[in-house]
Design an enzyme around this catalytic site. Structure first.
Site, PDB file in Angstrom:
ATOM      1  N   CYS A 182      -9.243 -14.704 -13.453  1.00 26.69           N
ATOM      2  CA  CYS A 182     -10.012 -13.484 -13.756  1.00 26.69           C
ATOM      3  C   CYS A 182     -10.823 -13.058 -12.534  1.00 26.69           C
ATOM      4  O   CYS A 182     -10.918 -11.873 -12.222  1.00 26.69           O
ATOM      5  CB  CYS A 182     -10.954 -13.714 -14.936  1.00 26.69           C
ATOM      6  N   CYS A 230     -13.244 -18.178 -15.618  1.00 29.03           N
ATOM      7  CA  CYS A 230     -11.789 -18.063 -15.437  1.00 29.03           C
ATOM      8  C   CYS A 230     -11.454 -17.735 -13.981  1.00 29.03           C
ATOM      9  O   CYS A 230     -11.759 -16.636 -13.503  1.00 29.03           O
ATOM     10  CB  CYS A 230     -11.279 -16.982 -16.390  1.00 29.03           C
TER      11      CYS A 230
END
Length: 103
Positions: free
Chosen positions: A29, A26
């Site tokens: 993230c 991600c």
């Protein structure tokens, strides 16, 4: 600190705990990670900060209804008190932390 299904409940049971639900693939993230790491350092001893890899701990992600990542949840004495989805600045998170601490 990395949380697992085995350690999660005991870790969040007392005090304030901030949990970052993330995955290695991600992009957002990975952008959020340095902020979370800095907060862990800055609030050490006052708020426990940790991460849950949703790929490895799908049960925890499901338990808290994680549909998008990054999702961060602030717990107080084992109960979720605030859920944040998406990227957040250090200043935004500090304001949330300070409010929860009564500062």
């Amino acid at each position: 600190m990395d949380f697992t299904t085995e350690t999660f409940d005991a870790t969040i049971a007392e005090g304030l705990t901030f949990v970052d639900f993330w995955a290695p693939w991600c992009g957002p993230c990975r952008m959020q990670a340095p902020v979370v790491e800095q907060l862990a350092e800055d609030y050490d001893g006052r708020i426990t900060v940790g991460k849950v890899n949703v790929d490895e701990e799908a049960e925890l992600a499901g338990r808290f209804g994680i549909m998008s990542i990054p999702t961060m949840i602030l717990f107080k004495d084992g109960q979720p008190i605030q859920k944040l989805v998406g990227l957040h600045s250090q200043g935004q998170l500090e304001a949330i932390f300070d409010s929860a601490l009564g500062e």
